[in-house]
Design a protein around this motif. Sequence first.
Motif, short mmCIF file in Angstrom:
data_model
loop_
_atom_site.label_atom_id
_atom_site.label_comp_id
_atom_site.label_asym_id
_atom_site.label_seq_id
_atom_site.Cartn_x
_atom_site.Cartn_y
_atom_site.Cartn_z
N SER A 8 -42.97 -37.60 -34.05
CA SER A 8 -41.57 -37.42 -33.64
C SER A 8 -40.94 -36.24 -34.35
O SER A 8 -40.22 -35.44 -33.74
CB SER A 8 -40.78 -38.71 -33.91
N LEU A 9 -41.21 -36.08 -35.64
CA LEU A 9 -40.68 -34.95 -36.40
C LEU A 9 -41.28 -33.64 -35.89
O LEU A 9 -40.56 -32.65 -35.69
CB LEU A 9 -40.99 -35.13 -37.89
N GLY A 10 -42.58 -33.65 -35.64
CA GLY A 10 -43.25 -32.43 -35.15
C GLY A 10 -42.82 -32.05 -33.76
O GLY A 10 -42.62 -30.86 -33.46
N LEU A 11 -42.68 -33.03 -32.88
CA LEU A 11 -42.25 -32.75 -31.51
C LEU A 11 -40.85 -32.16 -31.48
O LEU A 11 -40.57 -31.23 -30.71
CB LEU A 11 -42.30 -34.03 -30.66
N GLY A 12 -39.97 -32.72 -32.30
CA GLY A 12 -38.61 -32.17 -32.36
C GLY A 12 -38.63 -30.72 -32.77
O GLY A 12 -37.99 -29.86 -32.14
N LYS A 13 -39.38 -30.41 -33.81
CA LYS A 13 -39.46 -29.04 -34.31
C LYS A 13 -40.08 -28.09 -33.30
O LYS A 13 -39.55 -27.01 -33.01
CB LYS A 13 -40.28 -29.03 -35.61
N HIS A 14 -41.19 -28.49 -32.69
CA HIS A 14 -41.90 -27.59 -31.78
C HIS A 14 -41.22 -27.49 -30.41
O HIS A 14 -41.39 -26.49 -29.72
CB HIS A 14 -43.36 -28.03 -31.64
N THR A 15 -40.46 -28.53 -30.02
CA THR A 15 -39.68 -28.40 -28.79
C THR A 15 -38.62 -27.32 -28.98
O THR A 15 -38.38 -26.49 -28.08
CB THR A 15 -39.01 -29.74 -28.42
N TYR A 16 -38.00 -27.30 -30.15
CA TYR A 16 -36.99 -26.28 -30.43
C TYR A 16 -37.64 -24.89 -30.46
O TYR A 16 -37.07 -23.92 -29.94
CB TYR A 16 -36.31 -26.57 -31.76
N ILE A 17 -38.83 -24.80 -31.04
CA ILE A 17 -39.54 -23.51 -31.05
C ILE A 17 -39.82 -23.04 -29.63
O ILE A 17 -39.65 -21.87 -29.28
CB ILE A 17 -40.87 -23.64 -31.85
N ALA A 68 -30.94 -35.26 -26.32
CA ALA A 68 -31.61 -33.97 -26.50
C ALA A 68 -31.23 -33.33 -27.83
O ALA A 68 -31.99 -32.55 -28.39
CB ALA A 68 -31.26 -33.04 -25.34
N ARG A 69 -30.04 -33.68 -28.34
CA ARG A 69 -29.59 -33.10 -29.60
C ARG A 69 -30.58 -33.42 -30.73
O ARG A 69 -30.83 -32.59 -31.60
CB ARG A 69 -28.20 -33.65 -29.95
N SER A 70 -31.15 -34.63 -30.69
CA SER A 70 -32.09 -35.03 -31.74
C SER A 70 -33.28 -34.09 -31.81
O SER A 70 -33.77 -33.76 -32.89
CB SER A 70 -32.56 -36.46 -31.51
N LEU A 71 -33.76 -33.67 -30.64
CA LEU A 71 -34.90 -32.76 -30.60
C LEU A 71 -34.60 -31.48 -31.35
O LEU A 71 -35.44 -30.94 -32.07
CB LEU A 71 -35.26 -32.44 -29.15
N GLU A 72 -33.37 -30.97 -31.16
CA GLU A 72 -33.01 -29.72 -31.82
C GLU A 72 -32.73 -29.91 -33.30
O GLU A 72 -33.12 -29.09 -34.13
CB GLU A 72 -31.78 -29.11 -31.13
N VAL A 73 -32.06 -31.02 -33.65
CA VAL A 73 -31.68 -31.27 -35.05
C VAL A 73 -32.92 -31.43 -35.94
O VAL A 73 -32.89 -31.09 -37.12
CB VAL A 73 -30.78 -32.52 -35.15
N PHE A 74 -34.02 -31.92 -35.36
CA PHE A 74 -35.24 -32.14 -36.13
C PHE A 74 -35.76 -30.88 -36.80
O PHE A 74 -36.47 -30.95 -37.80
CB PHE A 74 -36.35 -32.73 -35.24
N LYS A 75 -35.39 -29.72 -36.26
CA LYS A 75 -35.93 -28.46 -36.80
C LYS A 75 -35.50 -28.24 -38.25
O LYS A 75 -36.18 -27.55 -39.01
CB LYS A 75 -35.45 -27.28 -35.95
N SER A 76 -34.35 -28.84 -38.64
CA SER A 76 -33.80 -28.56 -39.97
C SER A 76 -33.96 -29.73 -40.95
O SER A 76 -33.51 -29.64 -42.08
CB SER A 76 -32.31 -28.21 -39.84
N ILE A 77 -34.61 -30.81 -40.54
CA ILE A 77 -34.79 -31.97 -41.42
C ILE A 77 -35.64 -31.59 -42.63
O ILE A 77 -36.73 -31.02 -42.48
CB ILE A 77 -35.44 -33.15 -40.66
#
Length: 708
Positions: A645-654, A403-412
């Motif tokens: 994958s990049l978009g899902l990570g960012k929008h899951t965090y949102i 799950a950490r990956s989903l959150e970390v994607f927001k800052s890539i």
Amino acid sequence: MEKVNWKVEGMSCTNCALTIHKYLEGKGLQNVKVNFIGGDVSFDINGNVAKPDLEKGIEGLGYHVANGILAQTGTKNKKLFKNHLHRFLFCIIFTAPMLINMIPGIHIHALMNPYVQLALTVPVFIVGMDFFGRSAIKSLLKGIPNMNVLIALGAVAAFGYSLYGTLIGHAEQYMFYETAAAIITLVFLGNWMEDKSVETTQAALRKLTVTQKVMANMIAYDDQHNEHIFPVESTSLKVGDLILIKNGEHVPMDCKILWGEASVNEAIITGESAPVEKKMNDKLMGGSILEDGTIKAYVTAVGEDTVMSNILKLVKEAQTEKPPVQQLADKISAIFVPVVISISVVTLLINYYFTDIGFGASLLRAIAVLVISCPCAMGLATPAAIAVGLGRAAKNGVLFKNARSLEVFKSIKQVVFDKTGTLTTGKFRIAKWRVLVPDFSEEEFKRIAYSLERYSNHPVAQSVSKEWKTKNEMRWQKIEEVKGNGMKALDKEGNEYIAGSFKAAVGLTENHSHNVYIIRNNILLGWIDVIDDIRPEAKQVITLLNASGFKTILLSGDKKEKCEQVAKELGIEEVVSEQTPEQKLEKLAYYNSIAPTAMVGDGINDAPALAKATVGISLSEASQVAMQSAQVVLMNHGLKNLPLSLGLGKHTYITIKQNLFWAFLYNVIAIPVAAVGLLSPAFGALIMGLSDVVLAVNSVRLNWKKVV
């Protein structure tokens, strides 16, 4: 140590999961993970603790292990009500008459009788206390009070106050029977709506699990070697069993084709709807579908060893993890119930002593505070969003391992690509070639090249031997592969032949741009150039990333000219070529120090670099999915879903942030509103259930939300 995976029923909030987690850790178990949304509980157990004892302990907490030993032996107690809907339907029969009497202008005299109301309330109260009361007491005894403590306190207060008034003969001044019944009934309704909405967050994962148990056509032979085909459940198959798979059927388990050809839909694994052509010796993944053709195959993996099982296991493990954003919400949830009880007591005292509304009205406000507060909302905010994000990703062939990956994607901010096998297909083909010796036969040149390269496992050599294969090959007296140079051989006449890189041709030519040089007795016969085709989707993906503000970087060990050519064709901003694995690690550390960086590689020889990046993304054959070092795996054999994958990570965090904002805002507003008497306990009970539904619905939006 043995790994145990259980499905536990009855968990409804973070505190439920925390109760089970603390119980199992208290028994000395290791690697305990509890996911209340999916009901998945896993831990490592040694021989000091018996699984039946643990099951009984969990049953004692008010939950049920659905796939445990006790359940399999049929020792589960039969319950009158199977779920919250059944409890609601039972309770509403008795509560509805009292609620009707509360409508302005409707006064049914018989329903005003306190003994009639008591008779109507008692069945509801008994059912309510059987569920909320039991759960509340067990959670208090374990030191982790849950939401049911608040519901039980509110219902007991209203019922007890009303019963006291009835017994002393002043029932008309103490009549809150309808409040007690309404709280219990409407909370059951709210819990059922919450359960159904939370179930939708698991929809994508349930689609994956559906394919795990299907019928298979097993092939067996009798003493006379006659073939017999009979149906069996896929769960009874073993490695090595022979099966027949017909047009339109599911592939029951991972297997390898022995006979036949077929078009196979692997969308359940890779997210790609276009069928893939399969022939003899090709592997099939359990869960895929034969759209056209019939094949015979033997089973290569069953149960937890299959690709699908590995995917499900990794996704479920990712669901149980708590990203950093959830930690504050968990801390608040842990102290929420005692804080709300304190606020409720203060509400009662302030309204009673500092207003003239009387004890009854003050008690109603205190009860409203209890039932409208919702610790579940804060506990549900992150898991609901993660469940949908992981589910949508898995459905589209993207596997997040944590799950950490989903959150970390927001800052890539940067995406680093390997070249061979990542931006290119990794499958070489001959582009051009030339014979340099006058009057030397082209056929003889090809024959020499094939006869040398067929003994090498290098991808370039294999492309040559594949395209120039001939039956009239040369026979060697001696042949060896010289590391860094290529193939070296001697024929029966003592002639020396070499098929190698420029290192082998130094002194024979100054042109170092070719891939393979063919040499005989120190004479350069000719050269061969092979190319590795760029993936068809690579250009579109790079363009999309550049437009989205990501910096794209090519980091490769290949020659500068080839890397620059690929980068120019795709529009990659920065090129770093001719790097050793050690230099790649140094470069990634440098990029990470500038900004969070994602590394995309083929997962075969890029493991150290993938691990070094902020987020490692691997392109992989799905059969290797459980062995990759990357946190994210693209299972559709290409880059197509990298932006997803990049978009899902960012929008899951949102979505997580939106959920947490709503959960905090709801409680901050609802509790004071209830404390000043603007909400009745019955209405508060209904709103409380709906607050969780709002979070679930907002999370489910991720299934359709545009993220790229």
